[in-house]
Design a protein around this motif. Structure first.
Motif, mmCIF file in Angstrom:
data_model
loop_
_atom_site.group_PDB
_atom_site.id
_atom_site.type_symbol
_atom_site.label_atom_id
_atom_site.label_comp_id
_atom_site.label_asym_id
_atom_site.label_seq_id
_atom_site.Cartn_x
_atom_site.Cartn_y
_atom_site.Cartn_z
ATOM 1 N N ARG A 188 23.367 23.657 0.911
ATOM 2 C CA ARG A 188 22.756 24.953 1.215
ATOM 3 C C ARG A 188 22.255 25.639 -0.059
ATOM 4 N N THR A 189 22.999 25.495 -1.156
ATOM 5 C CA THR A 189 22.583 26.082 -2.430
ATOM 6 C C THR A 189 21.320 25.409 -2.954
ATOM 7 N N VAL B 82 18.979 23.758 -1.280
ATOM 8 C CA VAL B 82 17.804 24.067 -0.461
ATOM 9 C C VAL B 82 17.311 25.490 -0.740
ATOM 10 N N ARG B 83 18.236 26.422 -0.843
ATOM 11 C CA ARG B 83 17.822 27.805 -1.151
ATOM 12 C C ARG B 83 17.114 27.899 -2.500
ATOM 13 N N ALA B 84 17.501 27.034 -3.433
ATOM 14 C CA ALA B 84 16.910 27.064 -4.773
ATOM 15 C C ALA B 84 15.519 26.447 -4.819
ATOM 16 N N HIS B 85 15.107 25.786 -3.736
ATOM 17 C CA HIS B 85 13.801 25.108 -3.726
ATOM 18 C C HIS B 85 13.047 25.440 -2.444
ATOM 19 N N ARG B 86 12.927 26.728 -2.169
ATOM 20 C CA ARG B 86 12.360 27.171 -0.902
ATOM 21 C C ARG B 86 10.866 26.899 -0.780
ATOM 22 N N ASP C 71 28.242 23.241 0.886
ATOM 23 C CA ASP C 71 27.834 24.383 0.060
ATOM 24 C C ASP C 71 26.769 23.952 -0.947
ATOM 25 N N ARG D 146 13.381 23.583 3.344
ATOM 26 C CA ARG D 146 14.007 24.625 4.157
ATOM 27 C C ARG D 146 15.031 23.972 5.074
#
Length: 371
Positions: free
Chosen positions: A120-121, A123-127, A117, A131
């Motif tokens: 995934r969090t 990576v989503r925060a640094h798009r 988790d 990715r």
């Protein structure tokens, strides 16, 4: 003996009468520096078209444990933040879900899901820089869009909690590598019947076996059993430097025959304190496995100290420059940095599609097979 000594004395006197031979021309420090700069420029130009796919990164561990890790701007204590990855021409890397302290049972399963988790969090925060990627095609697409691909894995075998159902859930969430060690079914005595069923289900799902740190019995059995390539995510050559995770020559040769992949780490304890030491491992592994079966691990942010001239993920051009000086061709370098990782991912996916046509999901339990 006296006659021999007289003859040696006579020869010495004759040599002494000769003018000393001129010293061979030496390269000045400026010339040496120019050669090094030229190799580094060539390395950067090469990596611009053939980036590095890194087989092991401890960023998730660092995010959890370091007091400050600035992924986006590189102002924290990390070794593989986005700015350093870009300076090092890294196009993809595997983020490890390994757990410190080796928890077992439900604790290991829950801790692995917590770490997944976190991945995934983050990576989503640094798009803009990172990715998530699940296969070779996505990795290539993201590279063409100037994004760094994060591939999930390896996780420890303890993460399964002896459940093939958990393996399937982890794969659905993106897991691509599982380390086969540290459990009752993948230990010092090798794979049990349940362990073999885990490998078969990994083949069906497209999860690659990671054999770094696995017992010799597990290594040999997995290389024979797995239809997908086996990967050693953190292994150098034991003939070059003695370390428990490094591989003896006979295993390296077996990896080559099985078309597996040995990813050489840049950790000083394992491969040595300088870039030349790391290059020695790469030379040795390539000679035994073939150029199609050697890659780079990095092992940054895993808690290991690194070679002084390979201190963080921005330093890959220095390593490639050293290999260029040693005569590595661009074809072999492109396999080392990028194509070999792509190959094993593609092969795992092909193997999975084939296996899914032959069999459904395994419902076996450890109590059914191991008693």
């Amino acid at each position: 003996m006296a006659d021999l000594q007289d003859e040696l004395d006579t020869i010495a006197e004759a040599v002494g009468d000769l003018d000393p031979a001129p010293a061979p021309p030496s390269r000045s420090e400026d010339t040496t520096a120019e050669a090094g700069t030229d190799a580094l420029d060539r390395a950067r130009a090469f990596l611009a078209g053939h980036p590095v796919a890194v087989g092991y990164s401890g960023v998730p561990w660092a995010l959890r444990h370091l007091p400050r890790y600035d992924v986006e701007f590189g102002e924290g204590a990390g070794d593989a933040d986005v700015p350093r990855l870009r300076q090092g021409y890294v196009g993809a890397l595997f983020w490890s879900l390994h757990l410190p302290g080796e928890p077992t049972g439900d604790r290991a399963v829950l801790a692995t899901f917590d770490l997944l988790d976190l991945v995934r969090t983050a990576v989503r925060a640094h798009r803009e820089g990172l990715r998530l990627a699940d296969d070779a095609a996505q990795i290539t697409d993201l590279r063409n869009r100037s994004r760094v691909s994060v591939v999930i894995g390896p996780a420890g075998a303890c993460a399964l909690g002896d459940s093939l159902g958990v393996l399937r859930i982890l794969r659905a969430l993106g897991l691509r590598l599982l380390t086969l060690s540290g459990t009752s079914w993948a230990g010092g005595d090798g794979l049990t019947r349940f362990g073999e069923e885990v490998v078969r289900e990994m083949d069906r799902l497209g999860v690659l076996p990671d054999l770094s740190g696995a017992s010799a019995a597990t290594v040999h059995r997995t290389l024979k059993l797995s239809k997908a390539p086996a990967v050693f995510t953190r292994s150098g050559a034991r003939a070059v430097r003695t370390h428990p995770a490094n591989l003896p020559d006979d295993v390296l040769a077996e990896v080559g025959r099985a078309q597996g992949l040995c990813l050489v780490p840049l950790a000083a304890e394992q491969t040595g304190p300088t870039v030349r030491d790391v290059a020695d491992h790469l030379d040795h592994v390539r000679a035994l496995t073939g150029p199609e079966c050697v890659g780079l691990s990095g092992a940054y942010d895993s808690g290991a100290a690194h070679a002084s001239d390979l201190a963080d993920a921005s330093c890959y051009p220095r390593l490639i420059a050293e290999l260029l000086v040693r005569g590595w061709t661009e074809a072999d370098l492109s396999l080392l940095t990028w194509s070999n990782v792509q190959r094993v991912l593609r092969t795992a996916d092909f193997t999975a599609r084939s296996a899914q046509q032959r069999r459904g999901a395994s419902m076996a339990k450890i109590t059914d097979l191991d008693g």
